[in-house]
Design an enzyme around this catalytic site. Structure first.
Site, mmCIF file in Angstrom:
data_model
loop_
_atom_site.group_PDB
_atom_site.id
_atom_site.type_symbol
_atom_site.label_atom_id
_atom_site.label_comp_id
_atom_site.label_asym_id
_atom_site.label_seq_id
_atom_site.Cartn_x
_atom_site.Cartn_y
_atom_site.Cartn_z
ATOM 1 N N PHE A 1 0.869 -1.181 0.000
ATOM 2 C CA PHE A 1 0.000 0.000 0.000
ATOM 3 C C PHE A 1 0.903 1.227 0.000
ATOM 4 O O PHE A 1 1.616 1.472 0.972
ATOM 5 C CB PHE A 1 -0.869 -0.046 1.260
ATOM 6 C CG PHE A 1 -1.886 1.057 1.405
ATOM 7 C CD1 PHE A 1 -3.072 1.025 0.693
ATOM 8 C CD2 PHE A 1 -1.679 2.095 2.299
ATOM 9 C CE1 PHE A 1 -4.036 2.017 0.870
ATOM 10 C CE2 PHE A 1 -2.631 3.090 2.482
ATOM 11 C CZ PHE A 1 -3.812 3.055 1.762
ATOM 12 N N ALA A 2 0.893 1.988 -1.096
ATOM 13 C CA ALA A 2 1.831 3.105 -1.257
ATOM 14 C C ALA A 2 1.091 4.428 -1.201
ATOM 15 O O ALA A 2 0.621 4.946 -2.219
ATOM 16 C CB ALA A 2 2.602 2.966 -2.568
ATOM 17 N N GLU B 1 4.438 9.821 1.637
ATOM 18 C CA GLU B 1 5.534 10.444 0.894
ATOM 19 C C GLU B 1 6.449 11.177 1.869
ATOM 20 O O GLU B 1 6.081 11.383 3.038
ATOM 21 C CB GLU B 1 4.986 11.416 -0.153
ATOM 22 C CG GLU B 1 4.156 10.754 -1.226
ATOM 23 C CD GLU B 1 3.748 11.724 -2.341
ATOM 24 O OE1 GLU B 1 4.216 12.890 -2.324
ATOM 25 O OE2 GLU B 1 2.961 11.310 -3.211
ATOM 26 N N ALA C 1 4.354 14.024 2.915
ATOM 27 C CA ALA C 1 2.907 13.776 2.978
ATOM 28 C C ALA C 1 2.668 12.454 3.692
ATOM 29 O O ALA C 1 2.604 11.396 3.066
ATOM 30 C CB ALA C 1 2.306 13.748 1.579
ATOM 31 N N ARG D 1 10.303 -15.834 39.655
ATOM 32 C CA ARG D 1 11.420 -15.040 40.176
ATOM 33 C C ARG D 1 11.317 -14.936 41.691
ATOM 34 O O ARG D 1 10.318 -14.431 42.216
ATOM 35 C CB ARG D 1 11.370 -13.634 39.551
ATOM 36 C CG ARG D 1 12.392 -12.653 40.123
ATOM 37 C CD ARG D 1 13.796 -12.960 39.605
ATOM 38 N NE ARG D 1 14.676 -11.822 39.821
ATOM 39 C CZ ARG D 1 15.439 -11.651 40.912
ATOM 40 N NH1 ARG D 1 15.407 -12.557 41.893
ATOM 41 N NH2 ARG D 1 16.215 -10.593 41.010
ATOM 42 N N GLN E 1 2.541 -7.288 46.960
ATOM 43 C CA GLN E 1 1.314 -6.570 46.594
ATOM 44 C C GLN E 1 1.563 -5.571 45.468
ATOM 45 O O GLN E 1 0.681 -5.339 44.636
ATOM 46 C CB GLN E 1 0.745 -5.851 47.823
ATOM 47 C CG GLN E 1 0.093 -6.792 48.830
ATOM 48 C CD GLN E 1 -0.585 -6.038 49.954
ATOM 49 O OE1 GLN E 1 -0.156 -4.957 50.342
ATOM 50 N NE2 GLN E 1 -1.655 -6.617 50.490
ATOM 51 N N GLY F 1 16.802 -6.312 34.800
ATOM 52 C CA GLY F 1 17.887 -6.365 33.812
ATOM 53 C C GLY F 1 17.600 -7.311 32.664
ATOM 54 O O GLY F 1 18.015 -7.068 31.524
ATOM 55 N N GLU G 1 -0.513 4.027 9.967
ATOM 56 C CA GLU G 1 -1.965 4.042 9.698
ATOM 57 C C GLU G 1 -2.696 5.096 10.546
ATOM 58 O O GLU G 1 -3.816 4.877 11.018
ATOM 59 C CB GLU G 1 -2.578 2.646 9.900
ATOM 60 C CG GLU G 1 -2.130 1.669 8.820
ATOM 61 C CD GLU G 1 -2.897 0.366 8.837
ATOM 62 O OE1 GLU G 1 -4.129 0.414 9.030
ATOM 63 O OE2 GLU G 1 -2.268 -0.684 8.657
ATOM 64 N N GLU H 1 -1.850 11.266 17.400
ATOM 65 C CA GLU H 1 -2.325 12.643 17.343
ATOM 66 C C GLU H 1 -3.399 12.833 16.273
ATOM 67 O O GLU H 1 -4.335 13.624 16.448
ATOM 68 C CB GLU H 1 -1.149 13.593 17.092
ATOM 69 C CG GLU H 1 -0.151 13.691 18.230
ATOM 70 C CD GLU H 1 0.753 12.472 18.372
ATOM 71 O OE1 GLU H 1 1.396 12.323 19.423
ATOM 72 O OE2 GLU H 1 0.821 11.650 17.422
#
Length: 414
Positions: free
Chosen positions: A133-134, A137, A140, A285, A296, A371, A394, A398
């Site tokens: 799907f192009a 730009e 743009a 762990r 908790q 870690g 897509e 914002e």
């Protein structure tokens, strides 16, 4: 992709948004995708492999209408959401491969002539052809009307009125998923340079067409095949046009509306995997003579993660359900327009909330791993990189906020 004993929770499929077709997908897909064992060290080779496997497995049939090799009569947003949520739980790259087959061919499904649909869609459904799907730009992206790729009529005296001529494409597209490996591109270009969003048309352009260079690959933080496309007097026949002349903007938005909820579905899949990894880690762990899950603070964090996922999930399923059930249900033009607007706003809410919430959930899961979470090759580390792009492509968060905000203001004024 490494197999895992973790499985996505399927309890949400009992909700009334779904029917048996969707539950059938969810029941079969986890075992299938978990057994594939695709080598994802090379993203382009892996995507080709995933497209082939997804095609052979019959999953790509949900990306096209039934008349042209699809599994269901029409494109079904709920099926796409279930597929993407499940695939993303196991492999974001597998999700990407399926999603791009649907998005890359969506404009053909919606606007292609019968001949064009027959020429491309069965091969999309089988995995024999890779779609792209192009639209975007260099200048743009969110502002689609600012595109500069020009489609000039080879015979200006007639080709702009009738589909009996050809066009020359000149300009660039960028951030194109499957760029450099797709067999064809659905390309959006200005047929009326001064027409803004009303001057855009869509075309199918085959890879290898003279004047098309798709070799400029774009490396990104979570490896996916992306490229910049350059067009120099690239000729495309007028019968390869999709939809109406200068109707490309509407076609692009209709295509995105179908698949926007599925982006939210992919985010849900990644978030559910992060939560599953966090629970698995917390239960094993040990620290200070107890497991991490016994604290908790850990329980509160896991509860927050679960609530964030469910909040995004309900908006996502509502958006997909609205889009599917609104199809063909309204005969009057004004009522149909309101249905379309409601679907677009619901999809924007789903995309915004599910992707933003997934980012938070994955960050929490990584933090819980300590870690180990930032160690290259760990699942939560790769999810942390994979989720970031979903808040942009897509329609960035914002943009979704603007869509929702404008709709709220219009509703208040009316």
């Amino acid at each position: 992709m490494q197999p895992t004993t973790l499985r996505p929770n399927a309890g949400h499929l009992a909700l009334p948004f779904f029917d048996e077709a969707h539950r059938h997908i969810a029941a079969r897909l986890p075992d299938w995708v978990n057994a594939q064992g695709v080598d994802e060290s090379d993203d382009r080779a892996a995507c080709r492999d995933w497209v082939r496997r997804l095609g052979e497995g019959g999953w790509l049939k949900y990306c096209v209408p039934g008349e042209f090799g699809g599994a269901l009569p029409q494109l079904d947003s709920r099926a796409l959401v279930v597929l993407r949520e499940t695939l993303a739980f196991y492999s974001p790259l597998a999700d990407f491969a399926l999603a791009m087959q649907g998005l890359g061919s969506g404009a053909i499904s919606l606007g292609g002539s019968t001949a064009v649909r027959r020429a491309y869609l069965p091969d999309v459904a089988s995995g024999r052809k890779i779609a792209a799907f192009a639209l975007s730009e260099p200048d743009a992206g969110s502002d689609v009307a600012a595109m500069k790729l020009i489609a000039s009529a080879a015979r200006p005296d007639c080709a702009m009125q009738e589909k009996d001529g050809s066009f020359f494409l000149d300009g660039q597209k960028t951030w194109i998923s499957n760029g450099g490996m797709a067999d064809f591109y659905c390309v959006f270009a200005k047929t009326d340079p001064d027409g803004g969003s009303r001057g855009i048309s869509a075309f199918v352009v085959d890879r290898g067409s003279e004047g098309l260079d798709d070799s400029a690959h774009i490396p990104v933080m979570a490896p996916h095949p992306l490229a910049t496309l350059s067009f120099t007097r690239c000729r495309v026949q007028a019968d390869q046009m999709l939809g109406e002349l200068n109707g490309g903007f509407k076609l692009a938005m209709q295509t995105l509306d179908i698949f926007r909820a599925s982006v939210a579905g992919a985010a849900l899949g990644m978030a559910r995997r992060a939560l599953a990894e966090a629970i698995h880690h917390a239960q094993r762990r040990r620290m200070f003579n107890q497991t991490l899950a016994d604290f908790q603070l850990t329980q509160a964090r896991l509860g927050e993660m679960a609530a964030l996922i469910d909040a995004g999930a309900l908006l996502t399923y509502r958006a997909a359900w609205l889009r599917d059930t609104a199809q063909g249900s309204a005969k009057e033009r004004s009522v149909a327009a309101k249905h379309q607007k409601d679907c677009s706003v619901a999809a924007a809410m789903a995309k915004m909330c599910a992707t933003e919430n997934a980012q938070r959930v994955i960050d929490m899961a990584l933090q819980m791993h300590g870690g180990l979470g930032v160690m290259v090759g760990s699942k939560v580390e790769s999810l942390y990189r994979d989720i970031r792009a979903l808040r942009i492509y897509e329609g960035a968060t914002e943009v979704q906020q603007l869509i929702i905000g404008k709709a709220v203001l219009q509703e208040a004024q009316s």
